[in-house]
Scaffold this motif. Structure first.
Motif, PDB file in Angstrom:
ATOM      1  N   PHE A  80      -3.767 -24.505 -29.888  1.00  0.00           N
ATOM      2  CA  PHE A  80      -4.566 -25.348 -29.009  1.00  0.00           C
ATOM      3  C   PHE A  80      -5.938 -24.710 -28.859  1.00  0.00           C
ATOM      4  O   PHE A  80      -6.038 -23.493 -28.666  1.00  0.00           O
ATOM      5  N   CYS A  81      -7.005 -25.509 -28.931  1.00  0.00           N
ATOM      6  CA  CYS A  81      -8.376 -25.032 -28.787  1.00  0.00           C
ATOM      7  C   CYS A  81      -9.055 -25.810 -27.672  1.00  0.00           C
ATOM      8  O   CYS A  81      -8.895 -27.031 -27.587  1.00  0.00           O
ATOM      9  N   ALA A  82      -9.849 -25.111 -26.873  1.00  0.00           N
ATOM     10  CA  ALA A  82     -10.662 -25.791 -25.863  1.00  0.00           C
ATOM     11  C   ALA A  82     -11.924 -26.297 -26.546  1.00  0.00           C
ATOM     12  O   ALA A  82     -12.742 -25.498 -27.001  1.00  0.00           O
ATOM     13  N   PHE A  83     -12.077 -27.598 -26.623  1.00  0.00           N
ATOM     14  CA  PHE A  83     -13.286 -28.186 -27.189  1.00  0.00           C
ATOM     15  C   PHE A  83     -14.290 -28.532 -26.090  1.00  0.00           C
ATOM     16  O   PHE A  83     -15.394 -28.957 -26.358  1.00  0.00           O
ATOM     17  N   SER A  84     -13.874 -28.372 -24.835  1.00  0.00           N
ATOM     18  CA  SER A  84     -14.763 -28.535 -23.684  1.00  0.00           C
ATOM     19  C   SER A  84     -14.376 -27.467 -22.659  1.00  0.00           C
ATOM     20  O   SER A  84     -13.288 -26.886 -22.739  1.00  0.00           O
ATOM     21  N   GLY A  85     -15.259 -27.190 -21.733  1.00  0.00           N
ATOM     22  CA  GLY A  85     -14.984 -26.176 -20.729  1.00  0.00           C
ATOM     23  C   GLY A  85     -15.058 -24.777 -21.301  1.00  0.00           C
ATOM     24  O   GLY A  85     -15.602 -24.569 -22.388  1.00  0.00           O
ATOM     25  N   PRO A  86     -14.479 -23.805 -20.592  1.00  0.00           N
ATOM     26  CA  PRO A  86     -14.517 -22.419 -21.066  1.00  0.00           C
ATOM     27  C   PRO A  86     -13.823 -22.279 -22.417  1.00  0.00           C
ATOM     28  O   PRO A  86     -12.827 -22.939 -22.683  1.00  0.00           O
ATOM     29  N   PRO A  87     -14.345 -21.404 -23.303  1.00  0.00           N
ATOM     30  CA  PRO A  87     -13.733 -21.227 -24.620  1.00  0.00           C
ATOM     31  C   PRO A  87     -12.354 -20.590 -24.503  1.00  0.00           C
ATOM     32  O   PRO A  87     -12.135 -19.673 -23.712  1.00  0.00           O
ATOM     33  N   ARG A  88     -11.438 -21.106 -25.305  1.00  0.00           N
ATOM     34  CA  ARG A  88     -10.073 -20.578 -25.275  1.00  0.00           C
ATOM     35  C   ARG A  88      -9.295 -21.102 -26.467  1.00  0.00           C
ATOM     36  O   ARG A  88      -9.425 -22.265 -26.847  1.00  0.00           O
ATOM     37  N   ILE A  89      -8.456 -20.253 -27.022  1.00  0.00           N
ATOM     38  CA  ILE A  89      -7.485 -20.633 -28.050  1.00  0.00           C
ATOM     39  C   ILE A  89      -6.140 -20.094 -27.594  1.00  0.00           C
ATOM     40  O   ILE A  89      -6.038 -18.944 -27.170  1.00  0.00           O
ATOM     41  N   VAL A  90      -5.106 -20.918 -27.678  1.00  0.00           N
ATOM     42  CA  VAL A  90      -3.750 -20.476 -27.369  1.00  0.00           C
ATOM     43  C   VAL A  90      -2.865 -20.813 -28.560  1.00  0.00           C
ATOM     44  O   VAL A  90      -2.903 -21.934 -29.069  1.00  0.00           O
ATOM     45  N   ARG A  91      -2.082 -19.819 -28.972  1.00  0.00           N
ATOM     46  CA  ARG A  91      -1.125 -20.024 -30.055  1.00  0.00           C
ATOM     47  C   ARG A  91       0.286 -19.831 -29.511  1.00  0.00           C
ATOM     48  O   ARG A  91       0.539 -18.865 -28.781  1.00  0.00           O
ATOM     49  N   LEU A  92       1.167 -20.737 -29.893  1.00  0.00           N
ATOM     50  CA  LEU A  92       2.577 -20.664 -29.518  1.00  0.00           C
ATOM     51  C   LEU A  92       3.384 -20.495 -30.803  1.00  0.00           C
ATOM     52  O   LEU A  92       3.536 -21.431 -31.581  1.00  0.00           O
ATOM     53  N   HIS A  93       3.864 -19.282 -31.048  1.00  0.00           N
ATOM     54  CA  HIS A  93       4.693 -18.992 -32.219  1.00  0.00           C
ATOM     55  C   HIS A  93       6.151 -19.148 -31.827  1.00  0.00           C
ATOM     56  O   HIS A  93       6.539 -18.802 -30.712  1.00  0.00           O
ATOM     57  N   GLY A  94       6.962 -19.653 -32.741  1.00  0.00           N
ATOM     58  CA  GLY A  94       8.374 -19.762 -32.414  1.00  0.00           C
ATOM     59  C   GLY A  94       9.213 -20.323 -33.534  1.00  0.00           C
ATOM     60  O   GLY A  94       8.818 -20.334 -34.695  1.00  0.00           O
ATOM     61  N   ARG A  95      10.371 -20.798 -33.124  1.00  0.00           N
ATOM     62  CA  ARG A  95      11.336 -21.413 -34.026  1.00  0.00           C
ATOM     63  C   ARG A  95      11.469 -22.871 -33.634  1.00  0.00           C
ATOM     64  O   ARG A  95      11.730 -23.188 -32.468  1.00  0.00           O
ATOM     65  N   GLY A  96      11.296 -23.735 -34.601  1.00  0.00           N
ATOM     66  CA  GLY A  96      11.349 -25.159 -34.336  1.00  0.00           C
ATOM     67  C   GLY A  96      12.651 -25.793 -34.762  1.00  0.00           C
ATOM     68  O   GLY A  96      13.316 -25.319 -35.684  1.00  0.00           O
TER      69      GLY A  96
END
Length: 188
Positions: A80-96
């Motif tokens: 997930f990337c913030a395209f507005s507001g404060p800059p931020r990237i979140v990655r969720l690693h796992g098993r699907g």
């Protein structure tokens, strides 16, 4: 500086669900297999189920890579990337895990999402998150959302259930590497 978070807390859950799009990456086990990254983002198709569990509604599309790769080895990362507001990237690693439309638990999995469920829903991808990481996102551009594209939903409405099934029979049976997609899912 990036950091690893313990879990998805309520603030992070709200931020994740507020993002207009996210990216899903998977890879087959075979060293020569093609990696896949898919954009996702129609409103109401992502859910935080718990501190280490998320799900998204998988709609019929031109490929079946994510489903095939998950059935092959289960590895997945959502970004997930913030395209507005404060800059931020979140990655969720796992098993699907894939809960297909004909699986016994599909109705229960659909209950995670607001109704009405968009036409063309072929599965729910559920992810047991093993790593939650947060990084700066300074290189992600600022963009304004013009709105959701209606194209996929209009296409699925025009096709109808029988047309979608026929389309899936042609385009969603195998991945580009020949791994089982919908063809490998047992009919219920």
């Amino acid at each position: 500086m990036g950091k690893v978070l313990e879990a998805i807390d309520s603030n992070l859950a709200a931020w994740l669900q507020a993002q207009p799009m996210f990216f899903v990456a998977t890879a087959p086990t075979a060293a020569d297999g093609l990696l896949n990254v898919s954009p996702k983002g129609l409103d109401g198709t992502f859910a935080v189920v718990g501190p280490r569990r998320v799900a998204y509604l998988d709609l019929t599309g031109s490929g079946i890579e994510t489903v095939a790769h998950l059935r092959d080895n289960g590895r997945i990362v959502l970004m997930f990337c913030a395209f507005s507001g404060p800059p931020r990237i979140v990655r969720l690693h796992g098993r699907g895990d894939v809960v297909a439309a004909h699986d016994e638990g599909f109705a229960e999995a659909l209950a995670l999402f607001p109704t009405p469920i968009p036409p063309g829903a072929r599965s729910v991808i559920q992810v047991e998150v093993s790593r939650v990481s947060d990084s700066c996102g300074y290189g992600v551009p600022l963009m304004e959302l013009a709105g959701q594209r209606p194209t996929l939903l209009k296409w699925a409405d025009r096709k109808g259930p029988d047309g979608i099934a026929a389309y899936q029979a042609v385009t969603n049976q195998e991945s580009v590497d020949g791994l089982p997609g919908l063809s490998g899912l047992a009919a219920g």
